[in-house]
Design a protein around this motif. Structure first.
Motif, PDB file in Angstrom:
ATOM      1  N   VAL A  68       0.866  -1.174   0.000  1.00 41.72           N
ATOM      2  CA  VAL A  68       0.000   0.000   0.000  1.00 41.72           C
ATOM      3  C   VAL A  68       0.904   1.225   0.000  1.00 41.72           C
ATOM      4  O   VAL A  68       1.823   1.325   0.817  1.00 41.72           O
ATOM      5  CB  VAL A  68      -0.944  -0.002   1.223  1.00 41.72           C
ATOM      6  N   ASP A 102      -2.520   8.386  -4.821  1.00 43.15           N
ATOM      7  CA  ASP A 102      -3.719   7.919  -5.510  1.00 43.15           C
ATOM      8  C   ASP A 102      -3.333   6.915  -6.604  1.00 43.15           C
ATOM      9  O   ASP A 102      -2.167   6.849  -7.014  1.00 43.15           O
ATOM     10  CB  ASP A 102      -4.465   9.117  -6.101  1.00 43.15           C
ATOM     11  N   ALA A 121      -7.658   1.720  -5.402  1.00 40.39           N
ATOM     12  CA  ALA A 121      -7.810   2.672  -4.303  1.00 40.39           C
ATOM     13  C   ALA A 121      -7.994   1.911  -2.995  1.00 40.39           C
ATOM     14  O   ALA A 121      -8.673   0.876  -2.950  1.00 40.39           O
ATOM     15  CB  ALA A 121      -9.003   3.580  -4.570  1.00 40.39           C
ATOM     16  N   ALA A 122      -7.356   2.428  -1.938  1.00 40.59           N
ATOM     17  CA  ALA A 122      -7.410   1.783  -0.623  1.00 40.59           C
ATOM     18  C   ALA A 122      -7.366   2.845   0.469  1.00 40.59           C
ATOM     19  O   ALA A 122      -6.287   3.194   0.942  1.00 40.59           O
ATOM     20  CB  ALA A 122      -6.247   0.806  -0.467  1.00 40.59           C
ATOM     21  N   GLU A 123      -8.539   3.400   0.813  1.00 46.18           N
ATOM     22  CA  GLU A 123      -8.650   4.364   1.913  1.00 46.18           C
ATOM     23  C   GLU A 123      -7.630   5.500   1.820  1.00 46.18           C
ATOM     24  O   GLU A 123      -6.775   5.665   2.691  1.00 46.18           O
ATOM     25  CB  GLU A 123      -8.536   3.650   3.254  1.00 46.18           C
ATOM     26  N   GLY A 124      -7.702   6.282   0.774  1.00 47.16           N
ATOM     27  CA  GLY A 124      -6.808   7.414   0.612  1.00 47.16           C
ATOM     28  C   GLY A 124      -5.414   7.054   0.134  1.00 47.16           C
ATOM     29  O   GLY A 124      -4.524   7.894   0.117  1.00 47.16           O
ATOM     30  N   THR A 180      -3.188   3.656  -2.283  1.00 45.06           N
ATOM     31  CA  THR A 180      -3.333   2.699  -3.378  1.00 45.06           C
ATOM     32  C   THR A 180      -2.706   1.380  -2.979  1.00 45.06           C
ATOM     33  O   THR A 180      -1.584   1.348  -2.458  1.00 45.06           O
ATOM     34  CB  THR A 180      -2.645   3.203  -4.659  1.00 45.06           C
ATOM     35  N   LYS A 181      -3.422   0.292  -3.230  1.00 45.84           N
ATOM     36  CA  LYS A 181      -2.839  -1.031  -3.064  1.00 45.84           C
ATOM     37  C   LYS A 181      -2.340  -1.474  -4.437  1.00 45.84           C
ATOM     38  O   LYS A 181      -3.106  -1.564  -5.396  1.00 45.84           O
ATOM     39  CB  LYS A 181      -3.850  -2.042  -2.532  1.00 45.84           C
TER      40      LYS A 181
END
Length: 162
Positions: A9, A13, A98-101, A103-104
């Motif tokens: 992560v 973005d 996208a992963a809570e603000g 990027t994964k």
């Protein structure tokens, strides 16, 4: 067919993460210790489905790869066209979600070794070696997503968030 996967992560973005992953030249070498050199073939200047690249691995091995998918900012996929004699198949896909603000990023590679009689042993060793390399490479990518020089290059090129 053996696969290796690695995820991280990163605090940017998806468009920026994707753009960092597609950097070239000296900017790419700031974060990607996997390669010594990489360039487009046949006069191409930008990635796209069907475009080929030549990559020289840090150990000196050369691979010609072709983009089989290119869908910014979510994924890119490549397959080996020409490479080391011991691979009968090598392909990779990089996904950005996208992963809570943040990027994964998930990178997955599949491969097959030859000759077939040696493949079980070669593929077992290959899984360990490639997993270690991909884990190191994605860790470098994560550093690149925090590197102001890399991020400035991406912003200047129009990729990612301003």
């Amino acid at each position: 067919m053996p696969n290796v996967t690695s995820s991280v992560v990163v605090p940017v973005d998806p468009a920026t993460a994707f753009a960092v992953a597609q950097t070239t030249g000296e900017v790419r070498l700031r974060w990607d210790s996997f390669i010594r050199r990489q360039y487009f073939l046949d006069g191409a200047t930008d990635p796209a489905v069907g475009v080929q690249t030549h990559t020289r691995h840090r150990w000196g091995l050369g691979v010609v790869s072709e983009y089989v998918s290119y869908a910014p900012p979510t994924n890119v996929g490549m397959k080996m066209v020409r490479g080391p004699w011991f691979f009968s198949h090598l392909a990779g896909g990089w996904r950005f979600a996208a992963a809570e603000g943040a990027t994964k990023a998930t990178w997955k590679y599949s491969f097959r070794c030859r000759p077939r009689w040696l493949a079980p042993l070669a593929e077992a060793i290959g899984c360990r070696v490639l997993q270690r390399d991909i884990d190191r490479r994605i860790a470098g990518f994560a550093r690149g997503c925090r590197d102001e020089v890399v991020l400035a290059s991406v912003r200047d090129a129009g990729g990612g968030a301003p």
